[in-house]
Structures are given as C-alpha cells and as structure tokens.
Design an enzyme around this catalytic site. Structure first.
Site, mmCIF file in Angstrom:
data_model
loop_
_atom_site.group_PDB
_atom_site.id
_atom_site.type_symbol
_atom_site.label_atom_id
_atom_site.label_comp_id
_atom_site.label_asym_id
_atom_site.label_seq_id
_atom_site.Cartn_x
_atom_site.Cartn_y
_atom_site.Cartn_z
ATOM 1 N N GLU A 26 0.842 -1.209 0.000
ATOM 2 C CA GLU A 26 0.000 0.000 0.000
ATOM 3 C C GLU A 26 0.871 1.251 0.000
ATOM 4 O OE1 GLU A 26 -2.508 1.673 -0.361
ATOM 5 O OE2 GLU A 26 -4.353 0.792 0.389
ATOM 6 N N ASP A 27 0.284 2.358 -0.433
ATOM 7 C CA ASP A 27 1.005 3.632 -0.366
ATOM 8 C C ASP A 27 0.976 4.206 1.045
ATOM 9 O OD1 ASP A 27 -1.737 4.137 -0.482
ATOM 10 O OD2 ASP A 27 -1.581 5.771 -1.934
ATOM 11 N N ASP A 54 -3.750 5.387 6.677
ATOM 12 C CA ASP A 54 -4.182 6.626 7.324
ATOM 13 C C ASP A 54 -5.109 6.237 8.480
ATOM 14 O OD1 ASP A 54 -4.412 9.433 7.558
ATOM 15 O OD2 ASP A 54 -6.175 9.478 6.299
ATOM 16 N N PHE A 83 -1.113 16.043 5.403
ATOM 17 C CA PHE A 83 -1.380 15.562 4.049
ATOM 18 C C PHE A 83 -0.106 15.608 3.191
ATOM 19 C CE2 PHE A 83 -2.851 15.676 -0.312
ATOM 20 C CZ PHE A 83 -3.768 14.640 -0.307
ATOM 21 N N ARG A 106 1.403 12.570 -8.471
ATOM 22 C CA ARG A 106 1.857 11.184 -8.312
ATOM 23 C C ARG A 106 3.248 10.954 -8.907
ATOM 24 N NH1 ARG A 106 -2.600 7.978 -6.742
ATOM 25 N NH2 ARG A 106 -4.616 8.575 -7.599
#
Ligand code: IMP
Ligand code: MG
Length: 179
Positions: A102-103, A106, A155, A168
């Site tokens: 996963e990136d 959160d 963020f 990205r």
C-alpha cells in the site's frame, strides 16, 4: 529541494528521493529474508502504490509473484453507506502467502477492508507492507509488518500519492504547507 505547487496548494519537501530509495531497499532485504521459500504473492493496491511497488519489487530476489488490485468505492444501497469492493483479484490466493503493498495507512479503514476481503479467500498468511503510515490517525487495530516511514498527521503528495489526482509523478514526498 524546494517548495512546489500542486493545483492550488503549496507543499514543502518532506522525504527525499534518496531517503525513499534507501528505505525501500532495506524493506526488500527484510522481505527477502523473512519470506524465502514461501513464494509470496505481492498484491499491490492501485493507484497509489504503483511507484513504491515498482521500486520495491526490483529489489525482491526470492521466488515470488506480483498482481494488482484496486478498491472500488461506491454508495451501497443499504444503510451501511459507502461500500468498498476489491477488484482485480484474478489470482487464486488460497493457501498463498500474501504481501499487501500500500502507499499509505491513514485511518486504516481501507486496509481493514482489504484484509477482510482477502481472508474470505483463505490465504495461508497475509503481511502488510506500506510506504507510509500515520500512527496518530489510525482508528482500527492494524499492524503493518513493513513500514518505510511513519509520518505525522499531515497531508502528503508524491511518489505515487496524489492530491486530487495530481502529483503522483514526483520522485520525492512533499507535505502540505500550513499557512
Ligand atoms: P485510510 O484512511 O487508511 O483508509 O486511507 C485511505 C486512502 O486515503 C489511502 O489509501 C490514500 O489513497 C488516501 N490518503 C490518506 N492520507 C493521504 C495523504 O496524506 N496523501 C494522499 N493520499 C492520502
Ligand atoms: Mg491507497
């Protein structure tokens, strides 16, 4: 590295491309050691993990396979609200040793959904490998096995992560600048 603008917001450098590459290769070394002779199946969660997994997988030297999945969100007709469905799981994962890539974790809800769905297919084991994790935001009891960076609750964009689909392509990670 200097500040950048993505759409309407200013971001400042957070993690350099060199720092990322160093950690990514370190994680690969750990995975190569932990999962040797297990023929793991890497399941990369699109879109955010595409750059991370491309770099990570280059350093994986053990027998293994890779496939790509996506979580489709839609409004359920029932009272449960938003439903997430794992799409693209076209491999038989029964009895396999899975590494979810996963990136970012959160709140952890996305990963929780992923774990739940994959468990229904009876893999032998599931490990979690994430580029980023925001420990202060986590709302579910999930423990990632491989974490490149723990970051504060701010963020970020770059290295696969987007702000409204932009950013990205950045080779480093940038954090939203507070005014
Ligand atoms: P969750 O809250 O753990 O379910 O994460 C949901 C998704 O939100 C992640 O897979 C990312 O796509 C996105 N996300 C969370 N935090 C960030 C961020 O700081 N930048 C970009 N995307 C984020
Ligand atoms: Mg994601």
């Amino acid at each position: 590295m200097s500040e950048i603008k993505v759409i309407d917001k200013v971001f400042e450098p957070s993690i350099t491309a060199a720092q990322i590459q160093k950690r990514v290769s370190e994680l690969a070394v750990q995975i190569n050691r932990d999962m040797v002779a297990q023929n793991p199946l890497f399941l990369a969660v699109l879109n955010g993990s595409f750059m991370f997994v491309a770099d990570l997988y280059r350093h994986i030297t053990i027998e293994s396979e890779i496939s790509f999945v996506k979580l489709a969100s839609y409004d359920g007709t029932s009272s449960t609200g938003v439903v997430n469905e794992v799409i693209g799981l076209n491999k038989d994962i029964k009895g396999r040793n899975i590494v979810i890539v996963e990136d970012i974790i959160d709140t952890g809800f996305t990963m929780q959904q992923m774990l739940k769905t994959l468990a229904e297919h009876h893999p032998a084991s599931i490990r979690i490998c994430t580029l980023l994790q925001k420990p202060d935001k986590l709302q579910v009891p999930i423990k990632a096995d491989y974490v490149a960076f723990n970051i504060p609750n701010l963020f970020v964009v770059g290295y696969g992560l987007d702000y409204d689909q932009q950013g990205r392509n950045l080779p480093a990670i940038y954090v939203l600048k507070e005014d």
